[in-house]
Enzyme design. Structure first.
Site, short mmCIF file in Angstrom:
data_model
loop_
_atom_site.label_atom_id
_atom_site.label_comp_id
_atom_site.label_asym_id
_atom_site.label_seq_id
_atom_site.Cartn_x
_atom_site.Cartn_y
_atom_site.Cartn_z
N CYS A 114 29.52 -27.59 45.22
CA CYS A 114 28.97 -26.90 44.32
C CYS A 114 27.60 -27.22 44.02
O CYS A 114 26.88 -26.65 43.20
CB CYS A 114 29.79 -26.52 43.00
SG CYS A 114 31.44 -26.12 43.72
N HIS A 163 25.99 -26.08 34.37
CA HIS A 163 26.90 -25.49 35.71
C HIS A 163 28.07 -25.11 35.27
O HIS A 163 28.69 -24.13 35.83
CB HIS A 163 27.05 -27.03 36.41
CG HIS A 163 27.97 -26.93 37.63
ND1 HIS A 163 27.72 -26.14 38.61
CD2 HIS A 163 29.15 -27.43 37.65
CE1 HIS A 163 28.53 -26.02 39.86
NE2 HIS A 163 29.64 -26.96 38.97
N GLU A 201 30.66 -31.61 31.13
CA GLU A 201 29.08 -31.25 30.90
C GLU A 201 28.73 -31.41 29.30
O GLU A 201 27.42 -31.58 29.02
CB GLU A 201 28.76 -30.05 31.72
CG GLU A 201 27.35 -29.55 31.53
CD GLU A 201 26.90 -28.31 32.64
OE1 GLU A 201 27.95 -27.87 32.95
OE2 GLU A 201 25.69 -28.24 32.64
N LYS A 249 28.07 -18.49 34.81
CA LYS A 249 29.27 -18.07 35.76
C LYS A 249 30.28 -17.35 34.87
O LYS A 249 31.32 -16.74 35.50
CB LYS A 249 29.93 -19.30 35.93
CG LYS A 249 28.94 -20.12 37.14
CD LYS A 249 29.71 -21.31 37.44
CE LYS A 249 28.83 -22.23 38.43
NZ LYS A 249 27.73 -22.80 37.87
N HIS A 251 32.20 -18.29 40.05
CA HIS A 251 31.66 -19.72 40.66
C HIS A 251 31.45 -19.36 42.22
O HIS A 251 32.33 -19.49 42.71
CB HIS A 251 32.44 -20.68 40.12
CG HIS A 251 32.05 -22.03 40.75
ND1 HIS A 251 30.74 -22.28 41.31
CD2 HIS A 251 32.50 -23.31 40.96
CE1 HIS A 251 30.68 -23.37 41.56
NE2 HIS A 251 31.80 -24.07 41.55
N PHE A 257 31.64 -31.55 44.23
CA PHE A 257 32.78 -32.56 44.61
C PHE A 257 32.12 -34.00 44.85
O PHE A 257 31.03 -33.87 45.47
CB PHE A 257 33.37 -32.06 45.89
CG PHE A 257 34.50 -30.94 45.52
CD1 PHE A 257 34.71 -29.85 46.40
CD2 PHE A 257 35.41 -30.82 44.23
CE1 PHE A 257 35.59 -28.94 46.14
CE2 PHE A 257 36.11 -29.94 43.87
CZ PHE A 257 36.15 -28.85 45.16
#
Lengths: 123, 423
Positions: B175, B313, B324, B345, B350, B409
């Site tokens: 991502c 994000h 976050e 999002k 996503h 990831f």
């Protein structure tokens, strides 16, 4: 038209006259029927459409690469199409011998007649 | 050095919230989501009910001859044969971006124009071609099987189709991928190696790409789209998968000025830092993201107080959003700064590899069009958000400096700072 296997025939999305011509060729072995199928498949794979147009008869001596605009990837694609349709595997050295439309037609006729060189796929 | 400042000159959107800049802007302003009901694999028992879909394209079949896309985009067969479904999205997004930037027809064979792409490849096509190969004991296979399916399929195909002769490369950090692509594109420009880079992020939204995340327990099970994708909400339960493509063209300020290009935003700085923690989960305190934000602000030469808006994000997962939030508190609240923060999002879902460049593009829209997207589906903020400024509705204010976050990831965190063009 529909085959007994669960995956659709590679000819499934071609118009009925093409599918019928293929079935006719399997039954009656008239070269003109196979030529119609091959022309339809060539038209489908040719990279640049301007070389071929629907309904035009392609001269048998036309070279796939020099005259019809196929690149080596497109030749590989059309070979795979027939491998998939005929359920055979075509070795690389045989692919190299396919220069013209006539070569392709002769090749497919031979494979349909059970040509000895190519291994038939087993499951 | 300022002649090498990277500036955004073109955008192309094929997204769940619109297939062009006007539609996307309208959706962002209105808080209108693009999530569609889905029944993956024809199985009504699956708890995954929504996905962010691209409209007006049909690319579900493994046979490219079955695909359809809007007529305004011309895709010749020799390009189509090597593409993955998301490659169709990407080609169209790039065509749109080139038109938007006034570069259509100008980038082919230019050794000063590069292409950086990001996607996870096409799991669907990979599966299809490998199954075909296995079914015949490996004796034959589709010659386009590899280039149409592996990660890299975008750069292979688009590099050829658009005849890109500058740098062509792909980025694989889940991502964070397209944020990496944008960051390194900016470096190529800052180093004077390239005049411009087309940055592309794309992904598919089919079962093979999205459903494996259900096995990770990462997808929302909510039966209402507004409840399924709600970053920062106390009741969030996972993300909603999405797909599409976004293309963003970044050029050196000099190159843009030389051809009289319209500049949407400047990329004032970027940075990255990693968590070193878990293959799949964020560091619980968002340590890598905190470092990345701090370094990005430093690279841009701005203080936390100068950031007007943060595009987070935040994907709507319990763990990821919390990391976050903690990082945002450490960087901003601790410095007495309270920028508006939102995750778009909620509206888009996503889109995995595509999210970084998509959200950078949204930041460019916010700057160029003068608005700050809200957190459309936020009802009851996570208590950890206390002190963070999380508007729900769109804020009609023109942000001057914007921060964009992406995390992937393995703990990759990439941040960009975008700024209103000078003058």
């Amino acid at each position: 038209m529909s085959s007994s296997s669960s995956t659709p025939s590679p000819l499934a999305r071609f118009p009925a006259p093409v599918r019928d011509a293929y079935q006719n060729f399997l039954a009656l072995h008239q070269p003109a029927d196979l030529h119609l199928v091959i022309e339809a498949v060539l038209l489908d794979f040719v990279p640049k459409g301007k070389a071929l147009s629907v309904g035009s008869s392609i001269p048998a001596e036309s070279r796939l690469v020099e005259d019809l605009g196929f690149d080596s990837l497109a030749v590989a694609e059309i070979v795979f199409f027939f491998e998939d349709l005929l359920q055979v595997s075509i070795p690389t050295h045989e692919v190299a011998s396919l220069q013209t439309v006539k070569d392709l037609q002769t090749f497919v006729e031979r494979k349909l007649a059970g040509g000895a060189q190519a291994p038939v796929a087993t499951r | 050095m300022s002649g090498h400042l990277p500036v955004v000159t073109g955008l192309g959107f094929i997204t769940p919230i619109g297939n062009d800049r006007a539609a996307v802007t309208a959706s962002l302003r209105a808080g209108r989501h693009g999530l569609s009901a889905v029944e993956f694999l024809g199985n009504p028992n699956l708890p995954v009910k929504f996905v962010g879909t691209v409209k007006d394209f049909s690319v579900d079949s493994p046979n490219c001859r079955d695909w359809t896309w809007p007529a305004r985009y011309e895709l010749p067969r020799e390009t189509l044969r090597g593409l993955a479904p998301h490659g169709v999205f990407a080609c169209c997004a790039v065509m749109q971006a080139l038109e938007d930037s006034g570069l259509a027809g100008a980038v082919a064979d230019d050794p000063r124009t590069g292409l950086f792409c990001a996607s996870a490849g096409s799991a669907m096509l990979l599966h299809h071609h490998l199954a075909q190969m296995h079914a015949v004991g490996g004796e034959r296979g589709n010659p386009m099987g590899v280039v149409s399916s592996i990660s890299g399929t975008l750069n292979f195909n688009l590099g050829a189709h658009f005849r890109i002769t500058g740098a062509v490369c792909g980025f694989v950090s889940a991502c964070a991928s397209s944020s990496h692509a944008l960051g390194y594109a900016c470096d190529e420009i800052r180093l004077g190696r390239l005049d411009r880079v087309i940055v592309v992020g794309a992904e598919e939204h089919n079962a093979d790409t999205v459903l494996p995340f259900m096995g990770m327990r990462a997808l929302s099970r909510a039966a209402d789209p507004r409840l399924a994708s709600r970053p920062f909400d106390a009741e969030r339960d996972g993300f909603v998968g999405a797909g599409g493509a976004v293309a963003l063209i970044v050029e050196s300020a000099d190159a843009a000025a030389k051809r009289g290009a319209r500049v949407l935003a400047e990329v004032a700085g970027w940075a990255q830092s990693a968590d070193g923690h878990s293959v799949a989960m964020s560091h619980p305190e968002g340590a890598g993201l905190r470092r990345a934000m701090t370094a990005a602000l430093a690279d841009a030469g701005v203080t936390p107080a100068e950031i007007d808006y943060v595009n987070a994000h935040a994907t709507s997962t319990p763990v990821g959003d919390r990391a976050e939030i903690t990082a945002l508190q450490a960087v901003f609240s601790a410095a007495g700064a309270h920028p508006r923060i939102s995750s778009t999002k909620g509206l888009t879902g996503h889109p995995l590899s595509m999210s970084g460049v998509m959200e950078a593009a949204f930041c460019a829209l916010a700057i160029a069009d003068g608005f700050i997207p809200g957190n459309a589906h936020l009802v009851n903020p996570d208590p950890a958000c206390a002190g963070l400024n999380l508007p729900v509705a769109t804020v009609e204010e023109s942000p001057r400096v914007v921060l964009n976050n992406s995390s992937g990831f393995g703990g990759s965190n990439v941040c960009h700072v975008l700024r209103r063009p000078a003058g």
